[in-house]
Design a protein around this motif. Structure first.
Motif, PDB file in Angstrom:
ATOM      1  N   LEU A  34       0.824  -1.210   0.000  1.00 37.60           N
ATOM      2  CA  LEU A  34       0.000   0.000   0.000  1.00 37.60           C
ATOM      3  C   LEU A  34       0.860   1.262   0.000  1.00 37.60           C
ATOM      4  O   LEU A  34       0.486   2.279  -0.590  1.00 37.60           O
ATOM      5  CB  LEU A  34      -0.925  -0.018   1.218  1.00 37.60           C
ATOM      6  CG  LEU A  34      -1.989  -1.121   1.178  1.00 37.60           C
ATOM      7  CD1 LEU A  34      -2.762  -1.171   2.478  1.00 37.60           C
ATOM      8  CD2 LEU A  34      -2.947  -0.894   0.015  1.00 37.60           C
ATOM      9  N   THR A  35       2.030   1.225   0.690  1.00 39.65           N
ATOM     10  CA  THR A  35       2.905   2.398   0.675  1.00 39.65           C
ATOM     11  C   THR A  35       3.364   2.717  -0.740  1.00 39.65           C
ATOM     12  O   THR A  35       3.323   3.875  -1.191  1.00 39.65           O
ATOM     13  CB  THR A  35       4.118   2.157   1.589  1.00 39.65           C
ATOM     14  OG1 THR A  35       3.673   1.952   2.932  1.00 39.65           O
ATOM     15  CG2 THR A  35       5.066   3.342   1.548  1.00 39.65           C
ATOM     16  N   ASN A  36       3.826   1.703  -1.467  1.00 37.18           N
ATOM     17  CA  ASN A  36       4.271   1.921  -2.846  1.00 37.18           C
ATOM     18  C   ASN A  36       3.138   2.438  -3.713  1.00 37.18           C
ATOM     19  O   ASN A  36       3.330   3.336  -4.553  1.00 37.18           O
ATOM     20  CB  ASN A  36       4.837   0.624  -3.426  1.00 37.18           C
ATOM     21  CG  ASN A  36       6.289   0.408  -3.067  1.00 37.18           C
ATOM     22  OD1 ASN A  36       7.184   1.090  -3.557  1.00 37.18           O
ATOM     23  ND2 ASN A  36       6.536  -0.537  -2.177  1.00 37.18           N
ATOM     24  N   MET A  37       1.932   1.873  -3.541  1.00 38.40           N
ATOM     25  CA  MET A  37       0.803   2.314  -4.377  1.00 38.40           C
ATOM     26  C   MET A  37       0.442   3.762  -4.085  1.00 38.40           C
ATOM     27  O   MET A  37       0.228   4.569  -5.002  1.00 38.40           O
ATOM     28  CB  MET A  37      -0.396   1.399  -4.126  1.00 38.40           C
ATOM     29  CG  MET A  37      -0.236   0.003  -4.688  1.00 38.40           C
ATOM     30  SD  MET A  37      -1.698  -1.003  -4.373  1.00 38.40           S
ATOM     31  CE  MET A  37      -1.231  -2.529  -5.212  1.00 38.40           C
ATOM     32  N   MET A  38       0.360   4.127  -2.777  1.00 40.78           N
ATOM     33  CA  MET A  38      -0.033   5.495  -2.441  1.00 40.78           C
ATOM     34  C   MET A  38       1.046   6.498  -2.856  1.00 40.78           C
ATOM     35  O   MET A  38       0.739   7.584  -3.375  1.00 40.78           O
ATOM     36  CB  MET A  38      -0.294   5.589  -0.932  1.00 40.78           C
ATOM     37  CG  MET A  38      -1.535   4.825  -0.484  1.00 40.78           C
ATOM     38  SD  MET A  38      -1.855   5.017   1.275  1.00 40.78           S
ATOM     39  CE  MET A  38      -3.217   3.863   1.484  1.00 40.78           C
ATOM     40  N   HIS A  94       3.115  10.280  -9.194  1.00 39.19           N
ATOM     41  CA  HIS A  94       2.931  10.110 -10.647  1.00 39.19           C
ATOM     42  C   HIS A  94       1.521  10.463 -11.125  1.00 39.19           C
ATOM     43  O   HIS A  94       1.357  10.796 -12.292  1.00 39.19           O
ATOM     44  CB  HIS A  94       3.226   8.657 -11.050  1.00 39.19           C
ATOM     45  CG  HIS A  94       4.620   8.217 -10.750  1.00 39.19           C
ATOM     46  ND1 HIS A  94       5.674   8.505 -11.573  1.00 39.19           N
ATOM     47  CD2 HIS A  94       5.128   7.507  -9.720  1.00 39.19           C
ATOM     48  CE1 HIS A  94       6.794   7.987 -11.072  1.00 39.19           C
ATOM     49  NE2 HIS A  94       6.486   7.376  -9.932  1.00 39.19           N
ATOM     50  N   GLY A  95       0.528  10.353 -10.250  1.00 40.91           N
ATOM     51  CA  GLY A  95      -0.852  10.493 -10.718  1.00 40.91           C
ATOM     52  C   GLY A  95      -1.546  11.768 -10.299  1.00 40.91           C
ATOM     53  O   GLY A  95      -2.519  12.176 -10.940  1.00 40.91           O
ATOM     54  N   PHE A  96      -1.117  12.408  -9.187  1.00 39.57           N
ATOM     55  CA  PHE A  96      -1.831  13.577  -8.670  1.00 39.57           C
ATOM     56  C   PHE A  96      -1.054  14.860  -8.982  1.00 39.57           C
ATOM     57  O   PHE A  96       0.176  14.852  -9.092  1.00 39.57           O
ATOM     58  CB  PHE A  96      -2.009  13.471  -7.156  1.00 39.57           C
ATOM     59  CG  PHE A  96      -2.861  12.303  -6.733  1.00 39.57           C
ATOM     60  CD1 PHE A  96      -3.677  11.636  -7.643  1.00 39.57           C
ATOM     61  CD2 PHE A  96      -2.862  11.865  -5.409  1.00 39.57           C
ATOM     62  CE1 PHE A  96      -4.458  10.572  -7.242  1.00 39.57           C
ATOM     63  CE2 PHE A  96      -3.628  10.803  -5.003  1.00 39.57           C
ATOM     64  CZ  PHE A  96      -4.422  10.145  -5.921  1.00 39.57           C
ATOM     65  N   ASP A  97      -1.812  15.951  -9.114  1.00 41.89           N
ATOM     66  CA  ASP A  97      -1.189  17.269  -9.181  1.00 41.89           C
ATOM     67  C   ASP A  97      -1.566  18.049  -7.917  1.00 41.89           C
ATOM     68  O   ASP A  97      -2.502  17.708  -7.207  1.00 41.89           O
ATOM     69  CB  ASP A  97      -1.622  18.033 -10.441  1.00 41.89           C
ATOM     70  CG  ASP A  97      -3.123  18.099 -10.576  1.00 41.89           C
ATOM     71  OD1 ASP A  97      -3.784  18.519  -9.618  1.00 41.89           O
ATOM     72  OD2 ASP A  97      -3.649  17.708 -11.646  1.00 41.89           O
ATOM     73  N   ASP A 132      -8.060   8.453  -8.432  1.00 37.72           N
ATOM     74  CA  ASP A 132      -8.661   9.227  -9.534  1.00 37.72           C
ATOM     75  C   ASP A 132      -7.623  10.136 -10.176  1.00 37.72           C
ATOM     76  O   ASP A 132      -7.914  11.272 -10.538  1.00 37.72           O
ATOM     77  CB  ASP A 132      -9.854  10.049  -9.028  1.00 37.72           C
ATOM     78  CG  ASP A 132      -9.452  11.019  -7.909  1.00 37.72           C
ATOM     79  OD1 ASP A 132      -8.289  10.971  -7.475  1.00 37.72           O
ATOM     80  OD2 ASP A 132     -10.312  11.820  -7.485  1.00 37.72           O
ATOM     81  N   GLY A 133      -6.387   9.600 -10.321  1.00 34.77           N
ATOM     82  CA  GLY A 133      -5.303  10.394 -10.888  1.00 34.77           C
ATOM     83  C   GLY A 133      -5.306  10.432 -12.402  1.00 34.77           C
ATOM     84  O   GLY A 133      -6.332  10.231 -13.061  1.00 34.77           O
ATOM     85  N   LYS A 134      -4.120  10.631 -12.973  1.00 36.39           N
ATOM     86  CA  LYS A 134      -3.977  10.809 -14.412  1.00 36.39           C
ATOM     87  C   LYS A 134      -4.192   9.530 -15.183  1.00 36.39           C
ATOM     88  O   LYS A 134      -4.528   9.554 -16.361  1.00 36.39           O
ATOM     89  CB  LYS A 134      -2.573  11.361 -14.725  1.00 36.39           C
ATOM     90  CG  LYS A 134      -2.288  12.714 -14.097  1.00 36.39           C
ATOM     91  CD  LYS A 134      -0.867  13.162 -14.390  1.00 36.39           C
ATOM     92  CE  LYS A 134      -0.554  14.501 -13.737  1.00 36.39           C
ATOM     93  NZ  LYS A 134       0.849  14.928 -13.980  1.00 36.39           N
ATOM     94  N   THR A 189      10.424   3.047 -15.362  1.00 35.33           N
ATOM     95  CA  THR A 189       9.822   4.232 -14.766  1.00 35.33           C
ATOM     96  C   THR A 189       9.691   5.304 -15.826  1.00 35.33           C
ATOM     97  O   THR A 189      10.473   5.362 -16.780  1.00 35.33           O
ATOM     98  CB  THR A 189      10.649   4.750 -13.581  1.00 35.33           C
ATOM     99  OG1 THR A 189      10.033   5.939 -13.075  1.00 35.33           O
ATOM    100  CG2 THR A 189      12.077   5.072 -13.993  1.00 35.33           C
ATOM    101  N   THR A 190       8.685   6.159 -15.644  1.00 30.53           N
ATOM    102  CA  THR A 190       8.497   7.293 -16.556  1.00 30.53           C
ATOM    103  C   THR A 190       9.074   8.574 -15.981  1.00 30.53           C
ATOM    104  O   THR A 190       8.991   9.625 -16.605  1.00 30.53           O
ATOM    105  CB  THR A 190       6.995   7.497 -16.829  1.00 30.53           C
ATOM    106  OG1 THR A 190       6.325   7.713 -15.575  1.00 30.53           O
ATOM    107  CG2 THR A 190       6.403   6.268 -17.505  1.00 30.53           C
ATOM    108  N   ARG A 191       9.690   8.466 -14.759  1.00 32.99           N
ATOM    109  CA  ARG A 191      10.242   9.669 -14.117  1.00 32.99           C
ATOM    110  C   ARG A 191      11.657   9.416 -13.634  1.00 32.99           C
ATOM    111  O   ARG A 191      12.010   9.704 -12.496  1.00 32.99           O
ATOM    112  CB  ARG A 191       9.350  10.097 -12.951  1.00 32.99           C
ATOM    113  CG  ARG A 191       7.917  10.408 -13.358  1.00 32.99           C
ATOM    114  CD  ARG A 191       7.141  11.021 -12.226  1.00 32.99           C
ATOM    115  NE  ARG A 191       7.713  12.311 -11.815  1.00 32.99           N
ATOM    116  CZ  ARG A 191       7.217  13.047 -10.808  1.00 32.99           C
ATOM    117  NH1 ARG A 191       6.167  12.617 -10.132  1.00 32.99           N
ATOM    118  NH2 ARG A 191       7.787  14.184 -10.475  1.00 32.99           N
TER     119      ARG A 191
END
Length: 654
Positions: free
Chosen positions: A542-546, A552-555, A580-582, A598-600
């Motif tokens: 869960l830590t990795n997912m959050m 990567h997903g939230f602004d 509900d991110g990108k 990775t994309t970053r």
């Protein structure tokens, strides 16, 4: 080698072509037999169709006579009066008996009043028959007197038919009937009264029980009496088959069959009868002719076989020698004497084989040298690859451990930042409390302490104590959550824990990671669910997912949500994570769990986070993980985990 003087193989094969005369002979025989069979089947079909039409006409005529007789008897005053009064009438019984005698397929004829009660029954033993299986149909018949006409219904009731046949033939223990269906025929009884207000009154009905088995038996009797003993009735069809086809043991594949329509007035569904004749009996003459033709063909086969045997001895013998030479070469035995054959074509084959053997020996020597050189090169390359692989595995293990420690370090930094606020507030409150105590002591020593000053001092002291207590409790809760999560992430021990509370504590410990984002986390699931598993594994997952969602997903400008849900289904835990991110496009989604992807990478991403999640789920917890996403729609991870994780080489703790 000179080839002059050898005999030609072509001339020998020319004589063997004579054996092809057997092919047109067989084709002609097959055609004649097929044609004779076709003509015989057409003749049999024509006769069978004529017989079926005649039988159908006979059944229709008997059926019409029965309906005419019922119509006549239903208008008889004695019959109508017996039904109207409910009194047994001998004259009515005699007329019913005459009708039953004329139609043996009618097993039972019942004269019933308008309440459905049987007044007269023919034959007499059918008075013992319980009509309850058809009583509802009789009541429906009397329910609409205006629509009451002659009609016929089809019913299927094996138990009711058992009683009918037992009463019809009491001396036979069990009748092997071919159908569980029965036709029930109704004929209304109308009373015309001059001195009554109504012109006609429905006072009763004649009910006739006609088993389909009886129709089948009478039809076969007619066929035998007409000299058509080889013809049989195969089926009676009304929407579906009315016969138990397995009971009369007739296999349609062995019969030539035709269908003929059976016109039964007052019956709603069309009825057909299917007639058949044994295929073997119908084609018996053709079978005898076929035997004779095959006898002739057999003689020709023996004749050509003799010719072929003589020819084969002359052709196969040199071929056997060539075959032996080829087998010897296949065993890498190239030391042989040159063959001398009688046919030019075969001798040329031998010459080519000799040349091939010489070329093979040369190529074999060259190949052995190449294999030896290549083996040495491959051995050297294999040793280098093995060493490189070991280095890569060691490097990967170090990177995974570094990623884990990096996450733990980030957790420590975040918790330290969170603890700094309540501890700072507590220090400030303690300093204020210390100053207040100095003031009260000064007032006491100067004798200036008043009652109002003491009350104000007590109020400020309580306020400072409450601030210190609440902030220290907050710091203690953060430290407790941090200890559980940090210990679980750094250890691999089994223990029992409440999944819902553990996730809430984990979310609380990750608040520093969310401080620059507007993120809310919703945990849904059974709050009383206790798991005996690896809490550290759940923490890593869960830590990795959050962290991935935040990085990567939230602004930072918009509000975002994370949903974590779980449920138990069939001794498995289903855990769903959604944000509900990108979202992720299809190309990146396929490589989501690949290591070092990775994309970053320019921002410090290692590409090991979700690879660690995949390994923890599949190896430590023994489950499966899948991901679904689309750009702009967030991402969803679905985990299916056994409630009992695989046994690891670690010690379980309570």
């Amino acid at each position: 080698m000179q080839l002059s003087g050898f005999r030609s193989l072509r001339s020998t094969l020319s004589w063997s072509i004579l054996a092809l005369a057997l092919i047109p002979t067989l084709l002609t025989s097959f055609y004649l037999i097929s044609r004779f069979q076709q003509l015989a089947e057409e003749s049999a079909f024509s006769t069978l169709r004529q017989t079926a039409n005649i039988l159908a006409n006979d059944i229709e005529r008997d059926y019409q006579l029965l309906f005419t007789g019922l119509r006549s008897v239903s208008k008889d005053p004695d019959v109508i009066y017996a039904s109207y009064t409910g009194v047994f009438g001998p004259k009515a019984k005699l007329k019913l008996a005459d009708l039953a005698h004329m139609h043996p397929s009618a097993y039972g004829i019942f004269l019933v009043d308008k309440s459905g009660w049987p007044v007269e029954v023919v034959p007499t033993q059918f008075e013992l028959l319980d009509l309850s299986p058809i009583s509802a149909r009789i009541d429906d018949y009397f329910a609409n007197p205006i629509d009451a006409t002659q009609k016929i219904e089809t019913i299927k009731d094996a138990k009711f038919l058992d009683r009918v046949f037992k009463l019809h033939a009491p001396n036979i223990k069990q009748v092997k009937r071919v159908s569980d269906h029965m036709f029930v025929i109704y004929a209304p009884l109308w009373l015309s009264a001059v001195d009554r207000a109504e012109v006609h009154e429905l006072v009763g009905a004649l009910v006739v029980l006609m088993p389909v088995h009886a129709i089948y038996e009478n039809a076969n009797k007619k066929l035998k009496s007409a000299g058509s003993g080889e013809t049989s009735m195969l089926d009676i069809i009304s929407e579906d088959s009315l016969l138990n086809l397995e009971s009369h043991q007739l296999v349609h594949d062995n019969f030539l069959s035709v269908k003929a329509p059976l016109t039964l007035a007052k019956h709603q569904a069309p009825v057909q009868i299917e007639m058949g004749i044994d295929r073997r009996n119908a084609l018996a003459a053709i079978a005898n002719l076929e035997l004779k033709l095959w006898a002739i063909v057999g003689f020709l086969i023996l004749l050509f076989a003799g010719v072929a045997l003589i020819a084969s001895r002359r052709i196969v013998s040199p071929l056997h020698k060539i075959s032996g030479l080829v087998e010897q070469y296949s065993r890498a035995d190239y030391h042989t004497y040159p063959l001398q054959l009688r046919f030019v074509e075969l001798q040329r084959i031998v010459l080519v084989l000799d040349q091939m053997a010489e070329r093979i020996q040369e190529d074999q020597r060259e190949l052995e040298q190449r294999v030896e050189d290549r083996t040495h090169e491959l051995k050297t390359t294999n040793e280098e690859l093995t060493l490189t692989m070991e280095r890569l595995k060691a490097t990967q293990s170090q990177l995974v451990e570094a990623e884990k420690m990096s996450q733990l370090g980030q957790l420590v930094a975040g918790v330290a930042h969170e603890i700094n606020t309540p501890v700072g507030v507590s220090v400030t409150a303690a300093t204020l409390l210390q100053d207040e105590m100095g003031n009260i002591q000064a007032q006491i020593s100067e004798g200036k302490l008043t009652r109002s000053g003491l009350d104000e001092h007590i109020a400020k002291t309580n306020q400072c104590a409450e601030m210190i207590l609440s902030n220290l409790n907050r710091a203690a809760e953060l430290i407790k959550n941090f200890k559980e999560v940090a210990v679980d992430q750094s250890s691999e021990q089994l223990r029992e824990f409440n999944l819902h509370s553990y996730i809430r504590d984990l979310v609380s410990s990750l608040r520093p990671e969310f401080k620059h984002h507007k993120v809310s986390v919703d945990v849904r699931g059974d709050e009383s669910l206790m798991l005996f598993s690896y809490p550290g594994a759940f923490s890593q997952i869960l830590t990795n997912m959050m962290v991935n969602s935040v990085r990567h997903g939230f602004d930072q400008d918009n509000e975002h949500h994370i949903w974590v849900g779980f449920r138990v289904k069939d001794s498995f835990l289903e855990l769903t994570y959604h944000d509900d991110g990108k979202g992720v496009d299809e190309e990146n989604l396929k490589r989501l769990f690949d290591p070092f992807y990775t994309t970053r990478r320019a921002s410090g991403g290692t590409g090991l986070g979700l690879h660690i999640v995949y390994n923890v789920v599949s190896q430590k917890l023994g489950g499966t993980i899948g991901a679904s996403s689309a750009p702009g729609e967030g991402i969803t991870f679905t985990l299916v985990l056994p409630l009992t994780p695989p046994v690891q080489s670690v010690t379980a703790v309570e």
